[in-house]
Design an enzyme around this catalytic site. Structure first.
Site, PDB file in Angstrom:
ATOM      1  N   ASP A 270       0.862  -1.205   0.000  1.00  0.00           N
ATOM      2  CA  ASP A 270       0.000   0.000   0.000  1.00  0.00           C
ATOM      3  C   ASP A 270       0.891   1.245   0.000  1.00  0.00           C
ATOM      4  OD1 ASP A 270       0.949  -0.497   2.587  1.00  0.00           O
ATOM      5  OD2 ASP A 270      -0.706   0.599   3.513  1.00  0.00           O
TER       6      ASP A 270
ATOM      7  N   HIS B 121       1.181  -9.054  -3.563  1.00  0.00           N
ATOM      8  CA  HIS B 121       0.168  -7.997  -3.350  1.00  0.00           C
ATOM      9  C   HIS B 121       0.935  -6.698  -3.140  1.00  0.00           C
ATOM     10  CE1 HIS B 121      -3.820  -6.498  -2.082  1.00  0.00           C
ATOM     11  NE2 HIS B 121      -3.139  -5.743  -1.216  1.00  0.00           N
TER      12      HIS B 121
ATOM     13  N   ASP C  93       0.324 -17.715  -4.009  1.00  0.00           N
ATOM     14  CA  ASP C  93       1.122 -16.801  -4.839  1.00  0.00           C
ATOM     15  C   ASP C  93       0.165 -16.102  -5.794  1.00  0.00           C
ATOM     16  OD1 ASP C  93       3.016 -15.351  -6.095  1.00  0.00           O
ATOM     17  OD2 ASP C  93       3.909 -17.020  -7.213  1.00  0.00           O
TER      18      ASP C  93
ATOM     19  N   GLU D  35       1.763 -10.224   0.504  1.00  0.00           N
ATOM     20  CA  GLU D  35       2.133  -8.811   0.383  1.00  0.00           C
ATOM     21  C   GLU D  35       3.635  -8.696   0.619  1.00  0.00           C
ATOM     22  OE1 GLU D  35      -0.546  -6.102   2.349  1.00  0.00           O
ATOM     23  OE2 GLU D  35       0.569  -4.340   1.699  1.00  0.00           O
TER      24      GLU D  35
HETATM   25  O1  G3I Z   1       0.492 -12.534  17.143  1.00  0.00           O
HETATM   26  C1  G3I Z   1      -0.807 -13.105  17.044  1.00  0.00           C
HETATM   27  C2  G3I Z   1      -0.770 -14.532  17.487  1.00  0.00           C
HETATM   28  O2  G3I Z   1      -0.432 -14.608  18.826  1.00  0.00           O
HETATM   29  C3  G3I Z   1      -2.121 -15.168  17.209  1.00  0.00           C
HETATM   30  O3  G3I Z   1      -2.069 -16.528  17.493  1.00  0.00           O
HETATM   31  C4  G3I Z   1      -2.505 -14.996  15.750  1.00  0.00           C
HETATM   32  C5  G3I Z   1      -3.884 -15.541  15.450  1.00  0.00           C
HETATM   33  O4  G3I Z   1      -4.449 -14.900  14.356  1.00  0.00           O
HETATM   34  O5  G3I Z   1      -2.496 -13.631  15.441  1.00  0.00           O
HETATM   35  C6  G3I Z   1      -1.259 -13.015  15.617  1.00  0.00           C
HETATM   36  O6  G3I Z   1      -1.418 -11.682  15.313  1.00  0.00           O
HETATM   37  C7  G3I Z   1      -1.496 -11.335  13.967  1.00  0.00           C
HETATM   38  C8  G3I Z   1      -0.409 -10.323  13.712  1.00  0.00           C
HETATM   39  O7  G3I Z   1      -0.553  -9.792  12.469  1.00  0.00           O
HETATM   40  C9  G3I Z   1       0.983 -10.959  13.826  1.00  0.00           C
HETATM   41  O8  G3I Z   1       1.965  -9.994  13.661  1.00  0.00           O
HETATM   42  C10 G3I Z   1      -2.880 -10.768  13.695  1.00  0.00           C
HETATM   43  O9  G3I Z   1      -3.841 -11.783  13.762  1.00  0.00           O
HETATM   44  C11 G3I Z   1      -2.885 -10.132  12.341  1.00  0.00           C
HETATM   45  O10 G3I Z   1      -4.112  -9.494  12.107  1.00  0.00           O
HETATM   46  C12 G3I Z   1      -1.786  -9.146  12.236  1.00  0.00           C
HETATM   47  O11 G3I Z   1      -1.694  -8.697  10.956  1.00  0.00           O
HETATM   48  C13 G3I Z   1      -1.097  -7.454  10.666  1.00  0.00           C
HETATM   49  C14 G3I Z   1      -1.840  -6.889   9.470  1.00  0.00           C
HETATM   50  O12 G3I Z   1      -1.208  -5.710   9.046  1.00  0.00           O
HETATM   51  C15 G3I Z   1      -3.296  -6.571   9.772  1.00  0.00           C
HETATM   52  O13 G3I Z   1      -3.390  -5.620  10.731  1.00  0.00           O
HETATM   53  C16 G3I Z   1       0.364  -7.700  10.302  1.00  0.00           C
HETATM   54  O14 G3I Z   1       1.110  -8.068  11.450  1.00  0.00           O
HETATM   55  C17 G3I Z   1       0.961  -6.462   9.680  1.00  0.00           C
HETATM   56  O15 G3I Z   1       2.239  -6.786   9.185  1.00  0.00           O
HETATM   57  C18 G3I Z   1       0.070  -5.960   8.560  1.00  0.00           C
HETATM   58  O16 G3I Z   1       0.619  -4.776   8.112  1.00  0.00           O
HETATM   59  C19 G3I Z   1       0.075  -4.244   6.937  1.00  0.00           C
HETATM   60  C20 G3I Z   1      -0.362  -2.844   7.279  1.00  0.00           C
HETATM   61  O17 G3I Z   1      -1.456  -2.924   8.176  1.00  0.00           O
HETATM   62  C21 G3I Z   1      -0.702  -2.052   6.051  1.00  0.00           C
HETATM   63  N1  G3I Z   1       0.360  -2.105   5.094  1.00  0.00           N
HETATM   64  C22 G3I Z   1       0.693  -3.438   4.698  1.00  0.00           C
HETATM   65  C23 G3I Z   1       1.152  -4.257   5.862  1.00  0.00           C
HETATM   66  C24 G3I Z   1       1.571  -5.642   5.472  1.00  0.00           C
HETATM   67  O18 G3I Z   1       0.528  -6.488   5.149  1.00  0.00           O
HETATM   68  O1  9MR Z   2      -4.342  -3.739  -0.022  1.00  0.00           O
HETATM   69  C1  9MR Z   2      -4.382  -3.706   1.383  1.00  0.00           C
HETATM   70  C2  9MR Z   2      -3.067  -4.150   1.963  1.00  0.00           C
HETATM   71  O2  9MR Z   2      -2.012  -3.313   1.525  1.00  0.00           O
HETATM   72  C3  9MR Z   2      -3.164  -4.208   3.469  1.00  0.00           C
HETATM   73  O3  9MR Z   2      -2.011  -4.752   4.052  1.00  0.00           O
HETATM   74  C4  9MR Z   2      -4.322  -5.060   3.884  1.00  0.00           C
HETATM   75  C5  9MR Z   2      -4.407  -5.028   5.402  1.00  0.00           C
HETATM   76  O4  9MR Z   2      -5.663  -5.059   5.886  1.00  0.00           O
HETATM   77  O5  9MR Z   2      -5.504  -4.627   3.291  1.00  0.00           O
HETATM   78  C6  9MR Z   2      -5.464  -4.591   1.872  1.00  0.00           C
HETATM   79  O6  9MR Z   2      -6.654  -4.077   1.428  1.00  0.00           O
HETATM   80  C7  9MR Z   2      -7.705  -4.986   1.407  1.00  0.00           C
HETATM   81  C8  9MR Z   2      -8.680  -4.677   2.497  1.00  0.00           C
HETATM   82  O7  9MR Z   2      -8.110  -4.832   3.782  1.00  0.00           O
HETATM   83  C9  9MR Z   2      -9.902  -5.586   2.361  1.00  0.00           C
HETATM   84  N1  9MR Z   2     -10.453  -5.496   1.043  1.00  0.00           N
HETATM   85  C10 9MR Z   2      -9.532  -5.826  -0.014  1.00  0.00           C
HETATM   86  C11 9MR Z   2      -8.311  -4.937   0.033  1.00  0.00           C
HETATM   87  C12 9MR Z   2      -7.261  -5.353  -1.020  1.00  0.00           C
HETATM   88  O8  9MR Z   2      -7.751  -5.624  -2.212  1.00  0.00           O
END
Ligand code: G3I
Ligand code: 9MR
Length: 733
Positions: A180, A494, A539, A548
């Site tokens: 993003d 992604h 993939d 991503e």
């Molecule tokens: O750590 C817990 C674990 O204890 C548990 O068992 C497990 C069960 O689902 O969840 C774990 O946590 C997860 C966490 O990532 C781990 O780091 C959460 O469920 C999961 O929702 C969380 O996801 C994060 C995601 O954003 C959604 O918020 C990712 O860490 C994080 O790297 C990702 O970051 C995104 C940014 O929001 C937006 N830009 C892209 C980026 C990469 O995808």
């Molecule tokens: O594209 C978004 C990605 O960069 C973020 O890490 C991710 C985290 O929530 O969300 C993606 O966006 C999605 C959104 O959350 C749900 N609808 C579909 C979006 C991507 O197509």
């Protein structure tokens, strides 16, 4: 193997990464440094019990026995390990097992991670906001500038007296976070820190590196120029009025799948200050101030400014210790919300203590008693200990050196235990297969490497190598998770530029997130192939939860590839390349002959050899055989079954040729040949390496062999010759 379902295969048409039909041999598809541990995993289904390594010419150069079947719960598989660590001759190879398709090709090469490391760092440049990427730096991935961020709005959640809602700020530069186009302080903190730490720990590696970015050649290592692009942005995210730091700079919702310059219509905001953002900012600026201090000529006053900014952010966090970030209503972009900030306090305190020497920061750190866990954006405690360990010699009397070493070793010991016991030989548990699991394993590797730097335990280096092997292909989906690297890399990340740039290949050098048991994007994607954690990977460009890319995932890839390159022992070149003139070797065979050779002779010479090895603190295996009967055999502490196999293959060569194995080795090499691939000999049964010597009885001829294994061939050979000279009282040659 059943990685992709049929509809998904169709969607992924055009990909060179077609999933193999049956589970195959999995290994690091990029390759190994000559001195590294080298492992592959082979599915249990194979009936064969041995493996071979073949060179580019198809000739076998190495063979070995497969390890015992072992289960890996994460993938539900039982696999066997092939260990070819002893193969350290540079070249391009494949691994073969009867009944299976050959492995992907891999190399053994000195400096073999240079291109990967440079590409992983270049990926940050390719994700810069507010700058046009010129063809001379970005090649086919050149693009117009995106998001100047010189007119950003203050969101209602961030409003303050001097900066009411809707006021306009300039907050340019920085890297897009991931696939993003938003910029998040929490994730920038750990990412920028990891790059700065890589430089702080391995300056020589990065000083030699040319990443070909606009700043290259400015007298500053490229990695620091790249970090500065983001540090300058981070500085703009601090409110000068109170030292607080905005959590993120973002659209209200994610952009469409378009190029950066086509995504600039929506307004962007700075959103709420948070404790985590202030502390991650404080820690990162404290590190930057000390790492950049020698570059005051290039960036006058910058180091001092960063330290002041760090202390101001710390003060704000101390006064606002519970400003936990949650997306305000109407903002749905990445949250990086973190309920617990005790680890952020510890990290910032440690970095401020190292950079300022003020005991107050050490006292703040001392309040933190928790065990160290591997780092992630939401758990940064380990970064404190990693920095303290690196600087332990400079710390004041307040610092407890043993505590620092013990905390890191405890973490590493647990990871190494998991590594030893797991079928795929990885430190990651099935429960670690979360969003960004590939960064989980590389951050585990980074901590193993801290422990290795402290105490040199070989397991820690090997477990770190295994972690890199995992992301480069030794995983259950047979994928190299770095775009552009390996025979079967991730092809459809992604990542908005990779999706929208009209180029078939993705932007190179990016680590994709990897298997994520949560499958949080299920509703937006074709079905996953399995619910097993290690197979929860698609993939496919839809898969933001498993495919991503992100700056905090690439940063440990940069760290680990540089660290392994600098820390992996180099095989002693002088030894392996030493040759003795052929006529000297022949003369040894003529002079070192016996009038008779009894069982007692064998015992005496065998014990002599063991005594010599002991005296020089070496560990070898020795075997003396006459007419096919073993008269003496001993493996000293530290030798393994593999030494027995070398003895078998080296003595076979002597029995077949009548010459010492080092004579054949030398002859082949002098004729420009490859001693590991002699056309007339099967490498499974013959090894042209020094260490086996013919027993010749005058008047009778050759009756047996004396063989040593355990040292470089030239040294094995020298030891046998020395023992024979001593026994036969020969002083010439
Ligand atoms: O750590 C817990 C674990 O204890 C548990 O068992 C497990 C069960 O689902 O969840 C774990 O946590 C997860 C966490 O990532 C781990 O780091 C959460 O469920 C999961 O929702 C969380 O996801 C994060 C995601 O954003 C959604 O918020 C990712 O860490 C994080 O790297 C990702 O970051 C995104 C940014 O929001 C937006 N830009 C892209 C980026 C990469 O995808
Ligand atoms: O594209 C978004 C990605 O960069 C973020 O890490 C991710 C985290 O929530 O969300 C993606 O966006 C999605 C959104 O959350 C749900 N609808 C579909 C979006 C991507 O197509």
């Amino acid at each position: 193997m059943k990685r992709l379902s049929i509809p998904l295969l169709l969607l992924a048409a055009g990909s060179a990464a077609a999933a193999p039909a049956t589970p195959g041999i999995k290994l690091n598809q990029v390759g190994f440094l000559p001195g590294a541990q080298k492992l592959a995993v082979v599915p249990q289904g194979a009936s064969a019990s041995r493996f071979e390594i073949v060179g580019a010419n198809g000739k076998t150069v190495f063979s070995g026995a497969l390890g015992k079947p072992a289960r890996w719960d994460a993938s539900g598989e039982t696999v066997r390990v092939a260990d070819f660590s002893a193969l350290n001759t540079p070249g391009s190879y494949r691994l073969k097992v009867d009944g299976l398709a050959p492995s992907a090709p891999f190399t053994v090469q000195a400096d073999g991670y240079r291109a990967l490391n440079t590409a992983a760092l270049k990926a940050f440049f390719l994700n810069r906001s507010a700058i046009a990427l010129e063809p001379k730096h970005a090649g086919a991935f050149a693009r117009p500038a995106g998001h100047p961020d010189d007119r950003v709005l203050v969101h209602a959640s961030a409003a303050s007296g001097a900066r009411p809602e809707g006021s306009v700020l300039s907050s340019p530069k920085g890297w897009y976070d991931a696939g993003d186009y938003n910029k998040y302080i929490v994730n920038s903190g750990i990412s920028t820190y990891t790059l700065l730490a890589a430089f702080e720990h391995f300056p020589a590696w990065f000083t030699r590196q040319d990443v070909n970015i606009p700043e290259s050649g400015d007298g500053v290592p490229d990695i620091l120029d790249e970090a500065m692009w983001n540090l300058e942005w981070m500085l703009t995210m601090q409110d000068p009025q109170d030292g607080g730091v905005y959590h993120k700079l973002t659209n209200l919702k994610f952009d469409g799948m378009v190029m950066p310059h086509a995504a600039m219509k929506d307004p962007r905001y700075v959103v709420a200050k948070s404790t985590a953002a202030a502390l991650d900012f404080a820690a990162t600026m404290a590190v930057a101030s000390r790492v950049l201090a020698p570059y005051d000529r290039q960036w006058p006053g910058m180091s001092a400014r960063m330290l002041a900014a760090s202390e101001a952010a710390w003060k704000w966090a101390a006064a606002n210790p519970a400003a936990i970030f949650r997306n305000p209503a109407g903002v749905v972009t990445g949250e990086y919300g973190d309920e617990r900030v005790d680890d952020e306090f510890a990290w910032a305190a440690a970095e401020l203590y190292i950079s300022t020497g003020k005991d107050a920061y050490y006292q703040a750190l001392q309040r933190d008693q928790a065990a160290v866990t591997f780092p992630s954006w939401s758990d940064v405690r380990a970064l404190a200990w990693m920095s303290l360990a690196h600087h332990r010699e400079r710390l004041g009397p307040a610092a407890d050196h043993k505590l620092i070493a013990d905390r890191i070793d405890e973490l590493a010991a647990g990871l190494a235990r998991e590594w030893r016991g797991s079928g795929y030989r990885v430190p990651m548990k099935p429960a670690d297969m979360v969003w960004g699991s590939n960064a989980v394993i590389l951050n585990q590797a980074m901590m193993l490497l801290q422990a290795y730097r402290l105490n040199g335990k070989p397991d820690y280096l090997m477990a770190a190598q295994s972690s890199l092997d995992y992301v480069l292909g030794r995983n259950a989906v047979d994928t190299s998770f770095v775009t552009g690297f390996g025979a079967r890399p991730s092809q459809h990340p992604h990542h908005r530029p990779s999706i929208a740039d009209g180029i078939a290949a993705p932007v190179p050098g990016w680590l994709t997130g990897g298997p994520n048991a949560g499958q949080a994007d299920k509703k937006d994607c074709p079905p996953y192939p399995s619910t097993l954690p290690a197979l929860s990977y698609l993939d496919h460009a839809c898969s933001y939860a498993s495919n991503e890319v992100a700056i905090n995932w690439n940063a440990p890839l940069v760290y680990v590839t540089a660290a392994l390159s600098e820390l992996t022992p180099r095989p002693a070149k002088s030894m392996t390349d030493t040759l003795i003139p052929l006529d000297t070797l022949l003369r040894q065979e003529q002079v070192l002959q016996f009038d008779s050779f009894s069982n007692d002779t064998a015992l005496e010479i065998g014990l002599k050899l063991i005594g010599m090895a002991r005296a020089s603190k070496k560990s070898v295996a020795v075997e003396i055989a006459r007419n096919g009967t073993v008269l003496f055999a001993h493996g000293m502490n530290g030798t393994t079954r593999d030494h027995g196999d070398w003895i078998r293959r080296k003595s076979n060569l002597v029995n077949r040729t009548g010459h010492s194995s080092f004579y054949i080795h030398t002859q082949v090499r002098q004729n420009g040949g490859d001693h590991d691939a002699i056309p007339t000999l099967d490498a499974r049964d013959y090894a042209a390496h020094g260490g086996s010597f013919p027993i010749v009885v005058r008047g009778t001829g050759q009756v047996g062999t004396i063989t040593v294994s355990g040292l470089p061939g030239v040294e094995d050979h020298a030891m046998v010759v020395a023992a024979l000279k001593d026994y036969l009282k020969v002083s010439e040659i």
